[in-house]
Write an enzyme that holds these catalytic residues in place. Structure first.
Site, PDB file in Angstrom:
ATOM      1  N   LYS A  39     -21.572  48.771  11.262  1.00  0.00           N
ATOM      2  CA  LYS A  39     -22.789  47.893  11.797  1.00  0.00           C
ATOM      3  C   LYS A  39     -24.194  48.336  11.386  1.00  0.00           C
ATOM      4  O   LYS A  39     -24.656  47.692  10.343  1.00  0.00           O
ATOM      5  CB  LYS A  39     -22.413  47.929  13.188  1.00  0.00           C
ATOM      6  CG  LYS A  39     -21.478  46.965  13.825  1.00  0.00           C
ATOM      7  CD  LYS A  39     -21.232  46.218  15.153  1.00  0.00           C
ATOM      8  CE  LYS A  39     -20.199  45.281  15.119  1.00  0.00           C
ATOM      9  NZ  LYS A  39     -19.052  45.558  16.083  1.00  0.00           N
TER      10      LYS A  39
ATOM     11  N   TYR B 225     -12.376  47.893  22.058  1.00  0.00           N
ATOM     12  CA  TYR B 225     -12.375  47.089  20.911  1.00  0.00           C
ATOM     13  C   TYR B 225     -12.716  47.879  19.786  1.00  0.00           C
ATOM     14  O   TYR B 225     -13.652  48.567  19.620  1.00  0.00           O
ATOM     15  CB  TYR B 225     -13.524  45.822  21.063  1.00  0.00           C
ATOM     16  CG  TYR B 225     -13.703  45.014  19.699  1.00  0.00           C
ATOM     17  CD1 TYR B 225     -12.645  44.063  19.636  1.00  0.00           C
ATOM     18  CD2 TYR B 225     -14.681  45.299  18.880  1.00  0.00           C
ATOM     19  CE1 TYR B 225     -12.564  43.210  18.270  1.00  0.00           C
ATOM     20  CE2 TYR B 225     -14.214  44.514  17.316  1.00  0.00           C
ATOM     21  CZ  TYR B 225     -13.505  43.595  17.315  1.00  0.00           C
ATOM     22  OH  TYR B 225     -13.315  42.766  16.069  1.00  0.00           O
TER      23      TYR B 225
ATOM     24  N   TYR C  35     -13.855  33.896  15.633  1.00  0.00           N
ATOM     25  CA  TYR C  35     -13.181  33.480  16.710  1.00  0.00           C
ATOM     26  C   TYR C  35     -13.461  31.963  17.142  1.00  0.00           C
ATOM     27  O   TYR C  35     -13.852  31.647  18.142  1.00  0.00           O
ATOM     28  CB  TYR C  35     -13.409  34.231  17.887  1.00  0.00           C
ATOM     29  CG  TYR C  35     -12.806  35.754  17.565  1.00  0.00           C
ATOM     30  CD1 TYR C  35     -11.690  35.995  18.259  1.00  0.00           C
ATOM     31  CD2 TYR C  35     -13.439  36.694  17.205  1.00  0.00           C
ATOM     32  CE1 TYR C  35     -10.989  37.153  18.113  1.00  0.00           C
ATOM     33  CE2 TYR C  35     -12.935  38.050  16.841  1.00  0.00           C
ATOM     34  CZ  TYR C  35     -11.607  38.290  17.413  1.00  0.00           C
ATOM     35  OH  TYR C  35     -10.982  39.472  17.162  1.00  0.00           O
TER      36      TYR C  35
ATOM     37  N   ASP D 221     -15.034  55.908  18.060  1.00  0.00           N
ATOM     38  CA  ASP D 221     -15.586  54.705  17.230  1.00  0.00           C
ATOM     39  C   ASP D 221     -16.799  54.469  17.528  1.00  0.00           C
ATOM     40  O   ASP D 221     -17.213  53.974  18.568  1.00  0.00           O
ATOM     41  CB  ASP D 221     -14.581  53.496  17.578  1.00  0.00           C
ATOM     42  CG  ASP D 221     -15.335  52.412  16.917  1.00  0.00           C
ATOM     43  OD1 ASP D 221     -16.116  52.153  16.247  1.00  0.00           O
ATOM     44  OD2 ASP D 221     -14.232  51.341  17.034  1.00  0.00           O
TER      45      ASP D 221
HETATM   46  C1  LIG Z   1     -17.732  45.613  15.474  1.00  0.00           C
HETATM   47  C2  LIG Z   1     -16.806  46.641  15.758  1.00  0.00           C
HETATM   48  C3  LIG Z   1     -15.513  47.046  15.077  1.00  0.00           C
HETATM   49  C4  LIG Z   1     -15.370  46.397  13.714  1.00  0.00           C
HETATM   50  O1  LIG Z   1     -16.336  46.265  12.724  1.00  0.00           O
HETATM   51  P1  LIG Z   1     -16.365  44.928  11.703  1.00  0.00           P
HETATM   52  O2  LIG Z   1     -17.288  45.393  10.684  1.00  0.00           O
HETATM   53  O3  LIG Z   1     -16.436  43.726  12.412  1.00  0.00           O
HETATM   54  O4  LIG Z   1     -14.800  44.921  11.026  1.00  0.00           O
HETATM   55  C5  LIG Z   1     -14.960  48.211  15.295  1.00  0.00           C
HETATM   56  N1  LIG Z   1     -15.246  48.965  16.309  1.00  0.00           N
HETATM   57  C6  LIG Z   1     -16.375  48.819  17.008  1.00  0.00           C
HETATM   58  C7  LIG Z   1     -16.675  49.499  18.233  1.00  0.00           C
HETATM   59  C8  LIG Z   1     -17.227  47.570  16.990  1.00  0.00           C
HETATM   60  O5  LIG Z   1     -18.116  47.295  17.714  1.00  0.00           O
END
Ligand SMILES: *Cc1c(COP(=O)(O)O)cnc(C)c1O
Length: 431
Positions: A279, A149, A21, A250
């Site tokens: 992550k 997000y 970004y 997620d």
């Molecule tokens: C970081 C994140 C993503 C995207 O993961 P990337 O490895 O950056 O593509 C999706 N959902 C959540 C909740 C996140 O924190």
């Protein structure tokens, strides 16, 4: 250029490299990392920074960990990568066995991918293929919470907050999804009727079109660092069942202990139909993610048309990444992680409370190993980040949010130092 000077390197970076970004030519400061160990980043100019970010939720065991290094080195002697089409290997099998055991019992089928955004794409595609196989091809859209997000690829973006995700800019390529307000009830509070009313209305009116509700359980991360009522998750699960809408959790940011539970769904507790992890999965070593779902969903897809799940990344289940993920999960489970995260929560709550007295601070909130200071106005990144660096800490705010999510291995003394320096720099912004 065998050994370019630091200055030359920074010049090349400014001329040719995009950071996340960022604009190419803004010359906003970038700091050159030479190495990292434990909870410290070592800059090439000799400065040492105490890490408050875990490299965006990932480096839960700190940097340069001997066990994680060893797992990678050992796997390197075996095989670095093979295609996953028609081939398999122990690191992937061991990893999937762990993920299936640690996540809600119903989740038995696993798709391994290479980043969080892709894991979200996979989740969305699973949901669409499932309903198609059930004879309901009209269910192709998604419900999601505002301020959420879920990643940066087109499908994932479509379920991010439409304002902060700049949907207007991508109008013709992003699917219009269904957005509901995030719950007002905070973590620890009961959820009231008003909170679920909007979701209930939406599902009632549009369930024929909705394949799934996707949300970040308990903690909305990059969309606002907001902690909401676990009751809301319970209610969302009930509403999804009632209206025949799948629930996608997620857990890419929340997974592997960050909120105090291994997975944030356990706060309710609920069992989602599809779960994404990423992550911290590899302890911050390599990009890896996974999407888990139920046997009912995977077998329904098998029985539909074309009888296969339509996705297959080139680097799927990379053995090095799987090997380090195995070591990271073992390291976490062997540790007293739950007690440690409770202690980090207590310390963050205590040490960040002085910020509440600062005139420019709107709110301070902590959950698990996450501490958030919400300011009344957006912080000036170009001036504040170098001040943090001068103070010897690595903290990277966004918008109004200044936040800490340190590696779990940070000591009490280091946490005190991190918070004291942070409070000091923020206090200075007041004058
Ligand atoms: C970081 C994140 C993503 C995207 O993961 P990337 O490895 O950056 O593509 C999706 N959902 C959540 C909740 C996140 O924190």
């Amino acid at each position: 250029m065998i050994n370019p000077s630091l200055e030359t390197q920074i010049t090349i970076d400014y001329e040719h490299i995009w950071h996340p970004y960022s604009s190419m030519h803004s010359k906003s400061p970038v700091f050159h990392v030479d190495s990292a160990a434990g909870v410290y980043l070592h800059l090439s100019n000799g400065k040492k920074l105490l890490d408050g970010m875990s490299s965006w939720w990932c480096a839960i065991h700190g940097y340069n960990h001997p066990r994680l290094n060893q797992a990678l080195e050992q796997q390197l002697q075996q095989v670095a990568h093979v295609m996953f089409g028609g081939l398999t290997h122990k690191p992937a099998i061991r990893l999937v066995e762990k993920l299936v055991r640690l996540t809600p019992q119903a989740l038995q089928s696993v798709f391994i991918s290479d980043s969080g955004s892709v894991a979200v794409e996979v989740a969305l595609k699973l949901a669409i293929q499932y309903w198609n196989a059930k004879g309901e091809p009209g269910k192709q859209r998604f419900a999601t919470l505002r301020n959420g997000y879920h990643g940066d690829t087109m499908g994932a973006m479509s379920v991010c907050d439409p304002v902060t995700g700049m949907h207007s800019l991508f109008n013709d390529v992003l699917t219009q999804q269904f957005y509901v307000e995030r719950p007002k009830s905070r973590y620890g509070e009961a959820c009231d009727e008003g909170d679920t009313h909007a979701l209930e209305n939406l599902l009632q009116q549009n369930h024929q079109q909705i394949a799934a509700l996707i949300l970040e359980p308990i903690v909305q991360g990059a969309g606002g660092m907001y902690f909401y009522s676990s009751d809301y998750l319970l209610r969302a699960r009930e509403l999804c069942n009632h209206y025949r809408v799948l629930l996608i959790a997620d857990e890419i940011a929340t997974g592997f202990g960050r909120t105090g539970k291994l997975f944030a769904c356990e706060h309710a507790p609920i069992s989602p139909d599809i779960m994404c992890v990423g992550k911290a999965l590899t302890g911050g070593y390599m990009s890896l993610a996974a999407t888990l779902t139920t046997t009912e969903i995977s077998s329904t897809i098998d029985n539909g048309n074309p009888g296969v799940f339509m996705h297959g990344p080139t680097y799927m289940a990379n053995p090095l990444a799987c090997a380090v993920a195995n070591a990271s999960i073992e390291l976490l489970l062997e540790s007293e992680w739950q007690a440690r995260i409770q202690q980090i929560e207590r310390k963050l709550t205590e040490l960040l409370s002085p910020c509440e007295a600062l005139s420019q601070v709107a709110e301070v909130r902590c959950l698990g190993a996450i501490g958030v200071i919400e300011m009344k106005t957006p912080v000036d990144m170009a001036s504040i980040v170098p001040q943090f660096v001068d103070a010897g800490i690595w903290v990277r705010p966004f918008g109004k949010l200044v936040y800490l999510m340190p590696p779990y291995v940070i000591s009490d003394a280091e946490l005190e130092q991190l918070c004291e320096k942070l409070v000091e720099v923020l206090g200075r912004q007041a004058d």
